[in-house]
Design an enzyme around this catalytic site. Structure first.
Site, short mmCIF file in Angstrom:
data_model
loop_
_atom_site.label_atom_id
_atom_site.label_comp_id
_atom_site.label_asym_id
_atom_site.label_seq_id
_atom_site.Cartn_x
_atom_site.Cartn_y
_atom_site.Cartn_z
N ARG A 1 1.04 -1.12 -0.04
CA ARG A 1 0.05 -0.01 0.02
C ARG A 1 0.88 1.25 -0.10
O ARG A 1 1.85 1.36 0.89
CB ARG A 1 -0.95 0.06 1.30
CG ARG A 1 -1.86 -0.77 1.19
CD ARG A 1 -3.14 -0.36 0.25
NE ARG A 1 -4.22 -1.29 0.23
CZ ARG A 1 -4.41 -2.52 -0.72
NH1 ARG A 1 -3.48 -2.74 -1.50
NH2 ARG A 1 -5.47 -3.09 -0.59
N HIS B 1 -1.16 0.04 -9.60
CA HIS B 1 -1.74 -0.74 -8.60
C HIS B 1 -2.31 -1.94 -9.45
O HIS B 1 -3.65 -2.12 -9.18
CB HIS B 1 -2.94 0.20 -8.01
CG HIS B 1 -3.17 -0.42 -6.45
ND1 HIS B 1 -3.37 0.26 -5.30
CD2 HIS B 1 -3.25 -1.57 -6.17
CE1 HIS B 1 -3.75 -0.41 -4.47
NE2 HIS B 1 -3.74 -1.74 -4.88
N1 LIG Z 1 -0.66 -4.08 -4.74
C1 LIG Z 1 -1.88 -4.95 -4.72
O1 LIG Z 1 -2.06 -5.13 -6.18
C2 LIG Z 1 -2.18 -5.85 -3.90
C3 LIG Z 1 -2.76 -7.04 -4.01
C4 LIG Z 1 -3.06 -7.48 -3.07
C5 LIG Z 1 -2.93 -7.35 -1.89
N2 LIG Z 1 -2.09 -6.26 -1.63
C6 LIG Z 1 -1.71 -5.87 -0.15
O2 LIG Z 1 -1.05 -7.04 0.36
C7 LIG Z 1 -1.06 -7.11 1.81
C8 LIG Z 1 -0.74 -8.52 2.44
O3 LIG Z 1 -1.82 -9.38 1.93
P1 LIG Z 1 -1.74 -10.98 2.55
O4 LIG Z 1 -2.83 -11.59 1.99
O5 LIG Z 1 -0.58 -11.57 2.46
O6 LIG Z 1 -2.06 -10.76 4.20
P2 LIG Z 1 -1.83 -11.54 5.48
O7 LIG Z 1 -2.06 -12.93 5.07
O8 LIG Z 1 -2.65 -10.95 6.52
O9 LIG Z 1 -0.30 -11.27 5.84
C9 LIG Z 1 0.17 -10.15 6.37
C10 LIG Z 1 1.46 -10.27 6.73
O10 LIG Z 1 1.98 -8.87 7.42
C11 LIG Z 1 2.49 -9.08 8.82
N3 LIG Z 1 2.18 -7.86 9.58
C12 LIG Z 1 1.21 -7.06 9.82
N4 LIG Z 1 1.47 -6.16 10.73
C13 LIG Z 1 2.68 -6.15 10.83
C14 LIG Z 1 3.61 -5.11 11.74
N5 LIG Z 1 3.14 -4.13 12.42
N6 LIG Z 1 4.86 -5.67 11.55
C15 LIG Z 1 5.45 -6.69 11.16
N7 LIG Z 1 4.61 -7.57 10.46
C16 LIG Z 1 3.23 -7.38 10.26
C17 LIG Z 1 1.73 -10.27 9.43
O11 LIG Z 1 2.25 -10.77 10.70
P3 LIG Z 1 1.81 -11.90 11.30
O12 LIG Z 1 2.18 -13.19 10.42
O13 LIG Z 1 2.76 -12.09 12.68
O14 LIG Z 1 0.64 -11.77 11.67
C18 LIG Z 1 1.61 -11.26 8.27
O15 LIG Z 1 2.98 -12.08 8.29
C19 LIG Z 1 -2.71 -6.63 1.93
O16 LIG Z 1 -3.18 -6.29 3.18
C20 LIG Z 1 -2.83 -5.60 0.70
O17 LIG Z 1 -2.59 -4.36 1.35
C21 LIG Z 1 -1.64 -5.32 -2.56
#
Ligand SMILES: NC(=O)c1ccc[n+]([C@@H]2O[C@H](COP(=O)([O-])OP(=O)(O)OC[C@H]3O[C@@H](n4cnc5c(N)ncnc54)[C@H](OP(=O)(O)O)[C@@H]3O)[C@@H](O)[C@H]2O)c1
Length: 309
Positions: free
Chosen positions: A224, A272
């Site tokens: 993001r 994006h």
């Molecule tokens: N650009 C694009 O087209 C696009 C598309 C899809 C998604 N995204 C982004 O990708 C993000 C991740 O998606 P996901 O499905 O992989 O999410 P997810 O499965 O919820 O994984 C999030 C990861 O981030 C870690 N995290 C969260 N807050 C943290 C902090 N304060 N310090 C350290 N680590 C932290 C979590 O740690 P824990 O494992 O310890 O909980 C987890 O490992 C989405 O939220 C979205 O914003 C972008």
């Protein structure tokens, strides 16, 4: 089964046809202002405040994406106690893996520099990077971060990972929490951000943290925009502490004309698109989850409102 839908950029007719064919008995309708008819579930992307606030009849809200930052901005307008469920991979993982792998290999093989040379008519062999000196650091070890790791491991790069809670992933040097961040950064030549946007991760990529990366590093942000302080990145690019960056997301999208980000020769930009929502896979995942909920079974992907993801 009544399903409310709001995602103005999608082909609403195609969603209705496919959802109703995958989930017999479901009746999807596109939400309109003033709609107070019965609803069991809502499928939404950035819903207007007035859509959900009073909806105490609803069993769950499905967010049509992995990131829930946009919907949590209106957290107070969500009906209390109703679970919010996000999309988990559903075809986004492989897209993220493609994007990240492409960017990493482009920098590792110096294709970005060869592109510049070729445009200038220069025939010149550059010294190759050494794989062992090119560790990749993944910020965020969730669904998408781990999919990226799986793809990059084929190319035998050393891999570091950082998450909120401690993790053990084969072949990955894992760091966690605020205390682990600086060491993680100092050991990562390429930084790939796939963190959810929360109050804790807003501005996490800034002058101080990016300066911890080794001299001549690369930054890839596919999470993001507000996680990166763009002015700080530009400053570190000017100093050549950061060699180049690939950005899919921005503080303002599209970023304003006249912004230095537009013409910068060492910033690669995409609008994006790192991972787009795949309709069929998303509908299948949501239908399975709704069916599980109807049977009274637990489902994955529940958003923790306190953590913000
Ligand atoms: N650009 C694009 O087209 C696009 C598309 C899809 C998604 N995204 C982004 O990708 C993000 C991740 O998606 P996901 O499905 O992989 O999410 P997810 O499965 O919820 O994984 C999030 C990861 O981030 C870690 N995290 C969260 N807050 C943290 C902090 N304060 N310090 C350290 N680590 C932290 C979590 O740690 P824990 O494992 O310890 O909980 C987890 O490992 C989405 O939220 C979205 O914003 C972008």
């Amino acid at each position: 089964m009544h399903i409310l839908f709001h995602s103005p950029d999608e082909d609403e007719k195609a969603w209705k046809e496919e959802l109703e064919s995958v989930f017999p008995g479901a009746q999807m309708r596109v939400w309109q202002p003033g709609d107070n008819g019965p609803a069991d579930y809502a499928l939404v992307w950035v819903p207007p405040k007035e859509m959900l606030a009073h909806r105490t009849d609803i069993k769950a809200i499905f967010n049509l994406g992995a990131g829930v930052d946009a919907i949590l901005r209106y957290r107070d307008a969500l009906p209390p106690g109703v679970p919010l469920i996000r999309i988990s991979d559903a075809g986004m993982g492989i897209q993220m893996a493609e994007y990240a792998t492409h960017a990493v290999l482009r920098y590792f093989r110096r294709f970005d520099e060869y592109e510049t040379q070729a445009r200038a008519g220069i025939w010149n062999e550059l010294k190759p990077h050494v794989r062992e000196e090119f560790p990749i650091g993944i910020l965020g070890l969730g669904v998408l971060g781990q999919r990226i790791i799986k793809a990059l491991q084929h190319f035998e790069f050393p891999i570091n990972g950082w998450s909120r809670t401690p993790k053990e992933i084969p072949g990955v040097r894992c760091y966690s929490g605020k205390d682990g961040l600086d060491e993680f950064l100092s050991k990562s030549r390429v930084l790939i951000c796939v963190l959810p946007l929360t109050p804790e991760t807003t501005g996490i990529l800034n002058e101080r943290t990016l300066s911890k990366l080794p001299q001549g590093s690369y930054v890839i942000n596919i999470a993001r925009g507000p996680e990166l302080i763009e002015e700080d990145l530009l400053h570190l690019l000017d100093k050549r502490h950061i060699m180049a960056a690939t950005l899919d997301v921005f503080q303002q999208e599209p970023h304003p004309k006249g912004s230095r980000l537009w013409g910068h020769p060492r910033i690669t930009k995409t609008p994006h698109i790192a991972a787009l929502t795949m309709r069929s896979q998303t509908i299948r995942q949501i239908a399975e989850k709704m069916q599980a909920m109807e049977r009274g079974e637990p489902v994955e992907g529940l958003v923790d409102f306190d953590k913000g993801y």
